[in-house]
Scaffold this motif. Structure first.
Motif, PDB file in Angstrom:
ATOM      1  N   SER A 155       0.843  -1.194   0.000  1.00 45.75           N
ATOM      2  CA  SER A 155       0.000   0.000   0.000  1.00 45.75           C
ATOM      3  C   SER A 155       0.881   1.248   0.000  1.00 45.75           C
ATOM      4  CB  SER A 155      -0.920   0.009   1.222  1.00 45.75           C
ATOM      5  OG  SER A 155      -0.167  -0.008   2.410  1.00 45.75           O
ATOM      6  N   VAL A 156       0.379   2.284  -0.621  1.00 45.97           N
ATOM      7  CA  VAL A 156       1.092   3.562  -0.663  1.00 45.97           C
ATOM      8  C   VAL A 156       1.041   4.173   0.731  1.00 45.97           C
ATOM      9  CG1 VAL A 156       1.129   5.871  -1.672  1.00 45.97           C
ATOM     10  CG2 VAL A 156       0.538   3.882  -3.093  1.00 45.97           C
ATOM     11  N   GLN A 157       2.169   4.699   1.164  1.00 50.63           N
ATOM     12  CA  GLN A 157       2.287   5.308   2.490  1.00 50.63           C
ATOM     13  C   GLN A 157       2.506   6.812   2.349  1.00 50.63           C
ATOM     14  OE1 GLN A 157       1.830   3.543   5.278  1.00 50.63           O
ATOM     15  NE2 GLN A 157       1.634   1.624   4.150  1.00 50.63           N
ATOM     16  N   THR A 158       2.515   7.498   3.469  1.00 43.12           N
ATOM     17  CA  THR A 158       2.759   8.946   3.478  1.00 43.12           C
ATOM     18  C   THR A 158       4.243   9.243   3.314  1.00 43.12           C
ATOM     19  OG1 THR A 158       3.098   9.043   5.863  1.00 43.12           O
ATOM     20  CG2 THR A 158       0.816   9.287   5.078  1.00 43.12           C
ATOM     21  N   THR A 159       4.538  10.466   2.916  1.00 48.77           N
ATOM     22  CA  THR A 159       5.932  10.905   2.822  1.00 48.77           C
ATOM     23  C   THR A 159       6.612  10.793   4.178  1.00 48.77           C
ATOM     24  OG1 THR A 159       5.405  12.392   0.998  1.00 48.77           O
ATOM     25  CG2 THR A 159       7.429  12.863   2.226  1.00 48.77           C
ATOM     26  N   GLU A 160       5.913  11.131   5.244  1.00 44.81           N
ATOM     27  CA  GLU A 160       6.478  11.034   6.595  1.00 44.81           C
ATOM     28  C   GLU A 160       6.872   9.593   6.923  1.00 44.81           C
ATOM     29  OE1 GLU A 160       3.517  12.678   5.959  1.00 44.81           O
ATOM     30  OE2 GLU A 160       4.503  14.631   5.960  1.00 44.81           O
ATOM     31  N   PHE A 161       6.044   8.641   6.515  1.00 45.26           N
ATOM     32  CA  PHE A 161       6.355   7.222   6.722  1.00 45.26           C
ATOM     33  C   PHE A 161       7.651   6.854   6.009  1.00 45.26           C
ATOM     34  CE2 PHE A 161       6.320   2.845   5.251  1.00 45.26           C
ATOM     35  CZ  PHE A 161       6.011   2.133   6.404  1.00 45.26           C
ATOM     36  N   TYR A 162       7.759   7.272   4.746  1.00 43.45           N
ATOM     37  CA  TYR A 162       8.951   6.938   3.964  1.00 43.45           C
ATOM     38  C   TYR A 162      10.201   7.641   4.506  1.00 43.45           C
ATOM     39  CZ  TYR A 162       5.830   4.747   0.574  1.00 43.45           C
ATOM     40  OH  TYR A 162       4.904   3.943  -0.041  1.00 43.45           O
ATOM     41  N   LYS A 163      10.043   8.861   4.993  1.00 43.93           N
ATOM     42  CA  LYS A 163      11.193   9.554   5.593  1.00 43.93           C
ATOM     43  C   LYS A 163      11.627   8.870   6.885  1.00 43.93           C
ATOM     44  CE  LYS A 163      10.808  14.217   3.776  1.00 43.93           C
ATOM     45  NZ  LYS A 163      10.616  15.640   4.113  1.00 43.93           N
ATOM     46  N   GLU A 164      10.674   8.435   7.673  1.00 39.05           N
ATOM     47  CA  GLU A 164      10.986   7.697   8.903  1.00 39.05           C
ATOM     48  C   GLU A 164      11.752   6.414   8.562  1.00 39.05           C
ATOM     49  OE1 GLU A 164      11.074   6.761  12.957  1.00 39.05           O
ATOM     50  OE2 GLU A 164      10.266   8.602  12.102  1.00 39.05           O
ATOM     51  N   ASN A 165      11.307   5.730   7.515  1.00 43.23           N
ATOM     52  CA  ASN A 165      11.991   4.515   7.077  1.00 43.23           C
ATOM     53  C   ASN A 165      13.416   4.822   6.627  1.00 43.23           C
ATOM     54  OD1 ASN A 165      12.307   2.511   4.339  1.00 43.23           O
ATOM     55  ND2 ASN A 165      11.918   1.569   6.322  1.00 43.23           N
TER      56      ASN A 165
END
Length: 105
Positions: free
Chosen positions: A55-65
């Protein structure tokens, strides 16, 4: 926490879990794996994954990753340096000197 304190902390953390004892060649394998995960994290931020099973996640999620994966890379670099008696301060000073010498006008 400054880098010197973090360096000491991460070495002790890895030693407590017997992760420090891995041979440098094994540690390089871990580092390579983590660099691949950084690549995946950057790809997710820049162009997405475009996979039907994710599923597509938020930019914040991807930055946290990305932050998590960069931390894993940093830890592996610090452990390798410690195994050879090098400090982060020595590495960055040496690298800065190399770049200044190489690109001085």
């Amino acid at each position: 926490m400054n880098i010197k304190d973090y360096n000491k902390w991460v070495v002790e953390f890895y030693k407590k879990r017997n992760w420090y004892d891995y041979d440098p060649f094994i540690r390089i394998g871990f580092l390579t794996e983590e660099v691949g995960e950084v690549s995946r994290a950057v790809r997710s931020l820049e162009i997405g994954r475009d996979r039907p099973d994710e599923s597509v996640q938020t930019t914040e999620f991807y930055k946290e990753n990305l932050m998590e994966e960069l931390g894993d890379v940093l830890d592996n670099v610090l452990i390798l340096a410690d195994k050879y008696g090098l400090t982060f301060e020595e590495i960055i000073h040496h690298h800065q000197q190399k770049l200044e010498n190489r690109f001085s006008e």
